[in-house]
Write an enzyme that holds these catalytic residues in place. Structure first.
Site, PDB file in Angstrom:
ATOM      1  N   GLU A   1       0.834  -1.213   0.000  1.00  0.00           N
ATOM      2  CA  GLU A   1       0.000   0.000   0.000  1.00  0.00           C
ATOM      3  C   GLU A   1       0.862   1.254   0.000  1.00  0.00           C
ATOM      4  OE1 GLU A   1      -3.095   0.386  -0.521  1.00  0.00           O
ATOM      5  OE2 GLU A   1      -3.655  -1.724  -0.474  1.00  0.00           O
TER       6      GLU A   1
ATOM      7  N   CYS B   1     -25.008   4.888 -13.439  1.00  0.00           N
ATOM      8  CA  CYS B   1     -23.969   5.921 -13.555  1.00  0.00           C
ATOM      9  C   CYS B   1     -24.519   7.203 -14.182  1.00  0.00           C
ATOM     10  CB  CYS B   1     -22.817   5.372 -14.386  1.00  0.00           C
ATOM     11  SG  CYS B   1     -21.499   6.576 -14.615  1.00  0.00           S
TER      12      CYS B   1
ATOM     13  N   CYS C   1     -19.041  -2.187 -18.020  1.00  0.00           N
ATOM     14  CA  CYS C   1     -19.153  -1.806 -16.603  1.00  0.00           C
ATOM     15  C   CYS C   1     -20.419  -2.382 -15.952  1.00  0.00           C
ATOM     16  CB  CYS C   1     -19.180  -0.282 -16.490  1.00  0.00           C
ATOM     17  SG  CYS C   1     -19.310   0.289 -14.792  1.00  0.00           S
TER      18      CYS C   1
ATOM     19  N   CYS D   1     -17.236   1.799 -20.602  1.00  0.00           N
ATOM     20  CA  CYS D   1     -18.578   1.725 -19.989  1.00  0.00           C
ATOM     21  C   CYS D   1     -19.363   0.502 -20.469  1.00  0.00           C
ATOM     22  CB  CYS D   1     -19.360   2.992 -20.269  1.00  0.00           C
ATOM     23  SG  CYS D   1     -18.527   4.468 -19.671  1.00  0.00           S
TER      24      CYS D   1
ATOM     25  N   CYS E   1     -13.209   1.678 -15.400  1.00  0.00           N
ATOM     26  CA  CYS E   1     -13.504   3.119 -15.292  1.00  0.00           C
ATOM     27  C   CYS E   1     -12.174   3.872 -15.294  1.00  0.00           C
ATOM     28  CB  CYS E   1     -14.305   3.396 -14.017  1.00  0.00           C
ATOM     29  SG  CYS E   1     -15.087   5.014 -14.031  1.00  0.00           S
TER      30      CYS E   1
END
Ligand code: SF4
Length: 382
Positions: free
Chosen positions: A58, A224, A218, A215, A208
């Site tokens: 991370e 959206c 998606c 899209c 995205c």
């Protein structure tokens, strides 16, 4: 704009179903050592993972892309496989392992945080993680959800982009951080936070994406707002870029009669702390570059030099400034170098420079120097 009430169970289910098939399930820190099993087994999501490899990943991911950081993470885990190994590692080794990743303060803070934790049990609260150096809310939330499956939201760049588009948000997200956090929190699947956060990041990284999102692939197309308005490519709205200051840095490559080059190690505190560099500094207004290098080497090392031919000129951008390095070969004519502005100095054979951690901009200087030696058949004539 969607109300958070529309962040429905259906949306969570759709995202997790998409992720089961298309998500990134091969991230090695998410397949790490299982440190305890709950009532269920691995399939049941009640297991806990060792937070250490997740934490390292991370922090590396804070300013570096996955494909770039992955080999660094693998090498780090071979060299420093546990928190105890990190605590007892010397800073030189840590910076060397970080060499090439940039933003070295991340490595120093990782080390400081490990020392601060000592041999205490791993923290399980947001506050405890965020009290450690180098850990913000997203990193803390990601570690807690990934390692312990605890219900903490995240808000990295990928998630911010997805949310800005879902909500067709017409301002730069940086101006509405609290609102974005509230959306991430409202969206979170509290039963499966580990998988959900990963799925949300994967949606941002794979579908995205910046510029032209995919899209048609998606799972959230029907929810959206940006997609329904056809403005998805224009979002998120960017803030005005700040003009970065521009500085010219004179750098002296001081060589001795053995063909060794003089390098110095910056103090551990401050920008690029603990890294090695070639001596030099900022050009003053009206000063020639020869004068800059002579002055800086006198101030930093207490030596007088004859500034010779140009080795390389290169530009390098940091997040907050742009630098132009003008690098000249130098011959020492008086004095003995002392670390007046650094923690130590060293004479090094050019072929051994890769054993030291330098800031990213110096890689090109080192390449130019090695090429120079090849052209001149090893020892330079100054
Ligand atoms: S529909 Fe398009 S813009 Fe909207 S969340 Fe999905 S990929 Fe992003």
């Amino acid at each position: 704009m969607l109300d958070t009430r529309f962040f429905s169970d259906e949306m969570r289910k759709q995202l997790l179903e998409w992720w089961q098939i298309h998500g990134r399930h091969d991230l090695p820190w998410k397949r790490g050592d299982v440190i305890s099993l709950g009532a269920s087994d691995l399939q049941g999501n009640t297991f806990e993972l060792d937070p250490y490899p997740i934490w390292v990943a991370e922090v590396m991911l804070q300013q570096t892309q996955l494909n770039v950081m992955l080999p660094y993470w693998k090498r780090w885990m071979l060299e420093l496989p546990t928190r105890a190994d990190l605590i007892f590692a010397c800073l030189d080794k840590i910076l060397f392992l970080w060499k090439g990743l940039g933003y070295y303060s991340r490595a120093r803070r990782l080390h400081q945080a490990a020392i601060q934790l000592g041999d205490e049990p791993w923290p399980r609260t947001l506050d405890a993680w965020m009290s450690l150096p180098g850990i913000g809310r997203t990193t803390a939330g990601s570690i807690l959800s990934s390692a312990f499956n605890l219900p903490f939201p995240i808000l990295d760049g990928n998630v911010t982009r997805v949310l800005a588009r879902l909500q067709a948000f017409s301002m730069p997200p940086i101006k509405a951080k609290t609102l974005f956090w509230s959306w991430s929190e409202a969206l979170l699947d509290r039963e499966q936070p580990r998988d959900f956060n990963q799925a949300l990041m994967d949606l941002g990284a794979l579908i995205c994406i910046p510029g032209k999102p995919q899209c048609f692939l998606c799972p959230w197309q029907e929810h959206c707002s940006a997609y329904s308005y056809g403005c998805q490519s224009k979002l998120p709205v960017k803030g005005k870029a700040r003009e970065s200051p521009y500085k010219v840095i004179g750098v002296g490559i001081v060589l001795n009669e053995l063909g060794e080059v003089l390098i110095d190690q910056r103090h551990n505190e401050g920008l690029l702390g603990g890294l090695w560099e070639f001596p030099g500094g900022k050009q003053d207004p009206g000063e020639t570059i020869q004068a800059t290098i002579s002055r800086e080497l006198k101030e930093e090392l207490d030596i007088e030099v004859e500034v010779g031919e140009e080795l390389i000129v290169l530009n390098h951008s940091y997040s907050h400034m742009k630098l132009c390095f003008v690098v000249r070969l130098c011959r020492m004519i008086a004095g003995r170098p002392k670390p007046l502005a650094s923690q130590q100095i060293r004479w090094v054979q050019p072929e051994d420079l890769d054993q030291y951690a330098f800031p990213a901009a110096n890689a090109k200087i080192i390449s130019a120097l090695l090429e120079y030696f090849q052209d001149k058949n090893s020892i330079p004539i100054l």
